[in-house]
Scaffold this motif. Sequence first.
Motif: not given
Length: 737
Positions: A457, A461, A512-513, A555-556, A560
């Motif tokens: 991921n 990105q 973010l992950e 979006h993340k 969420a």
Amino acid sequence: MITSIKLMDVASYSPTTPVIVNTDNKKVNLFYGLNGSGKSTLGNFLQSKTDPVYQHCEISPSNVEHEIIVYNQNFVRDNFYEIPQQKGIFTLSEANKDAEEAIEKAEYAIKKLEDSQSEIEINANKKNKEITNEESTLKEAVWKSKSKYERTELEFCLAGFKTKDKFLQKIKDSQSSCDSTIKDLKAEAKELNEQDGTPRESIQTISFSGSYIENEQIFKSRIVGSEDSYLAELVEKLGNSDWVQSGMKYLNDDEPCPFCQQELEADFSTAINQLFDTTYQSKKEEILNLKNVYENSISILESNLVNGAFLAEYVVDNSEFSTTKLLLLTCLKDNLSLINDKYTKPSEVIKLLDTTELIDNLNNVIMKIQSEVDTFNDKIKNKNIHLTNINRKFWSLLNLEYAALIEATIDKTKSLNLEVEQLRENYKNKNKDKREQDNIIIENSKKITNIDLSIKNINSQLKELGLQGFQLEKASEDSQHYKIVRESEADEDVYNTLSEGEKTLITFLYFLESCAGATDQESTVILNRRIIVIDDPISSLSHNYIYDIATLIHHKVLLANFKQIFILTHNLFFFHELLMLKAPSNRAVPYKLHRITKSDFSKVKDLQRNEIQNDYQTYWQIIKDCSESHSYANMLPNAMRNILEHYFTFIHKKDALKKTLEDLGKTSSEFKPLFRYINRESHSDSININDFEGIDVEKYIEKFKQVFENTGYSDHYYQMMGIDNPATLIEEETVEV
């Protein structure tokens, strides 16, 4: 969910006045503020709530169980500047369907348990509200009685108990036994407070020296003339010796009889005198003496009763004393009248009234008054003790008055508290059930967790953002860490070759992950239990990446299933982008906007959508802020330069601006560095820029205003500063005249 945040006595926040940030239960909270305004302090607090430096700060509710994940400089330092190999971020793959189904069921069970806990909290809050209402009703009912005693003799009893809580507690703590009434206490307090400290004079019992006369036998005997006179038989037969004796003063030997007007015999005068002999006269004298003694005794008694203490108000106003005294004096005067009658008519028998009982009655009243005098004098001597006793009795009477209501409220609140306790126990049991489901998630996560998807991921990105030439790889096949590598370099220390912008991007992608994953195999990943805090993710990025970062966050993070989100930024364009991405696709997500400013101390206020300024307006806001506070003085020259460049470029008057700057620079030598810095056509250097340390803000703003005046655009300056143009005001006044 965090409903409010209190910041006080830390960094730029006031040491005495708390700043309260209300989220209004909104999921997304966006904060805008210039650098140095106090944004990072808010994020740092949420990250380290237990740090002693934040001992005067708090969040509400205080028992928030959610995991708070914060992106700030601390995150960057902890994850990149100190650790060359990053912890792997474990995310769920699709390798094990049974494990995923078990996790899904556990997450659903946890959601149901949390919903049940929410209902329990609602019911507990209702019960607590009922308890509060019961207690408030009791307080209000009891508090009303307070007004009855204000501005009365008993107001001193209220001292120290002039709040509802203290007033009620005092009543509860007092004993409900008292042999007095409020009326008694008022009278006693008035008596104590009105006296001047002078004791009352004692009053003595009375005596009546003529009491023995009332029993003299002479009043019970008929006193008549002597039997030696030949007239004795006749007078006796007539039964009117008193009438004969009273007429003797009219008897004259040379004149007719004063009774029948006939000629008197020669010895008649002698016979009359024999009738009322010496014995008769001596008895009359005795009666007269007794009368005089009795009358004198009455006079002495009357005199005593109108002298000394008997004239005092506390005696004169005593109705019992007045009545008893009147009865005695009336009786004495009646007796004196009877004695006078006896003296006038000695032959009549009289019975004097015995005044002994009346005297005793009066003395009993006098002794009662004296007892009150003694009591009063004792009170004067021990006034404070008696006032304390009044105070105690006062509260006892209030306790007696409200005992039933207090008892009923205690019973009701006790019952409600038991219900709340049962709800709390039920809530704890739900926590046990949630831990069981957490264990199910942990055990099943171990079966399907790896860092490969996270690496994939992040690398994806990086490519989407246009960053080529390096990527992330696992440190080794069996490692749960990864490293940064370049295709063209074998050196493992690639990190130090990255630019600040590249470091920031990798750091933020890693963050973010981590928001959606776990950093160890034992952790439970439940998104709706996580609160995400992002502090200025674009601080070292160029404008090219602002849209990309805003889109990633949208979006993340924003879309969420996180519990709550806090985003803080100094960049107005980035702030705009987050809001623009919200509409219309994300209208269901509730947003709350805040603005952080700083003058003497940092402040946070709500920000409405229509209040948000563009970049040009923001530069003017800096000018206005600096005119009110010097906190942002170091930003003033840059704001001036951007305003002048934007405005005069827009109106195509760059030449006029250049000439004005050159002219002002020639006439004001101390401002030459400023004008060189503002004028992009000149060659500003580090020396010029350093000259701005400790600038005189007022003078710099005055010179800035002169630029607009000298170019003929002063109206624009006053309009953007939000103040009236003095020249316009003078013209208006002239027109009015």
